[in-house]
Design an enzyme around this catalytic site. Sequence first.
Site, PDB file in Angstrom:
ATOM      1  N   GLY A   1       0.843  -1.194   0.000  1.00 42.05           N
ATOM      2  CA  GLY A   1       0.000   0.000   0.000  1.00 42.05           C
ATOM      3  C   GLY A   1       0.872   1.235   0.000  1.00 42.05           C
ATOM      4  O   GLY A   1       1.991   1.226  -0.509  1.00 42.05           O
ATOM      5  N   CYS A   2       0.381   2.284   0.578  1.00 38.64           N
ATOM      6  CA  CYS A   2       1.097   3.559   0.639  1.00 38.64           C
ATOM      7  C   CYS A   2       2.475   3.376   1.270  1.00 38.64           C
ATOM      8  O   CYS A   2       2.588   2.870   2.379  1.00 38.64           O
ATOM      9  CB  CYS A   2       0.272   4.545   1.461  1.00 38.64           C
ATOM     10  SG  CYS A   2       1.123   6.066   1.858  1.00 38.64           S
ATOM     11  N   PHE A   3       3.529   3.786   0.565  1.00 37.25           N
ATOM     12  CA  PHE A   3       4.860   3.549   1.119  1.00 37.25           C
ATOM     13  C   PHE A   3       5.152   4.377   2.357  1.00 37.25           C
ATOM     14  O   PHE A   3       5.962   3.998   3.184  1.00 37.25           O
ATOM     15  CB  PHE A   3       5.977   3.665   0.089  1.00 37.25           C
ATOM     16  CG  PHE A   3       6.044   4.920  -0.735  1.00 37.25           C
ATOM     17  CD1 PHE A   3       5.952   6.182  -0.199  1.00 37.25           C
ATOM     18  CD2 PHE A   3       6.240   4.798  -2.106  1.00 37.25           C
ATOM     19  CE1 PHE A   3       6.054   7.313  -0.980  1.00 37.25           C
ATOM     20  CE2 PHE A   3       6.353   5.927  -2.906  1.00 37.25           C
ATOM     21  CZ  PHE A   3       6.254   7.190  -2.339  1.00 37.25           C
TER      22      PHE A   3
END
Length: 101
Positions: A9-11
Amino acid sequence: MQKATFGGGCFWCTEAIFQTINGVKKVTSGYMGGELKHPTYMEISHGDTGHAEVVEIEFDEEVIFFRDLVLIFFKTHNPTTLSKQGNDIGSQYRSVIFLSP
């Protein structure tokens, strides 16, 4: 030092988790798996370049094992939601582990 590369997902969210782990020396956010050599956020943001948002983790295997990082990875995101993590939707948010040679 060893390296592991995870996309969950979002890093930024993934980066924040791994930065708190004892034995992790460095966490670097970026993109992997796509067609462009040096993509920007704007280029991958539509999910059509083939890239995933990832974090490269440098860790000391005398302090933490790769298998422990994998367990943390799977406990901190939902790998069963295809190309989605929470409100982040698109193939760039897929669950992926990249292996180094």
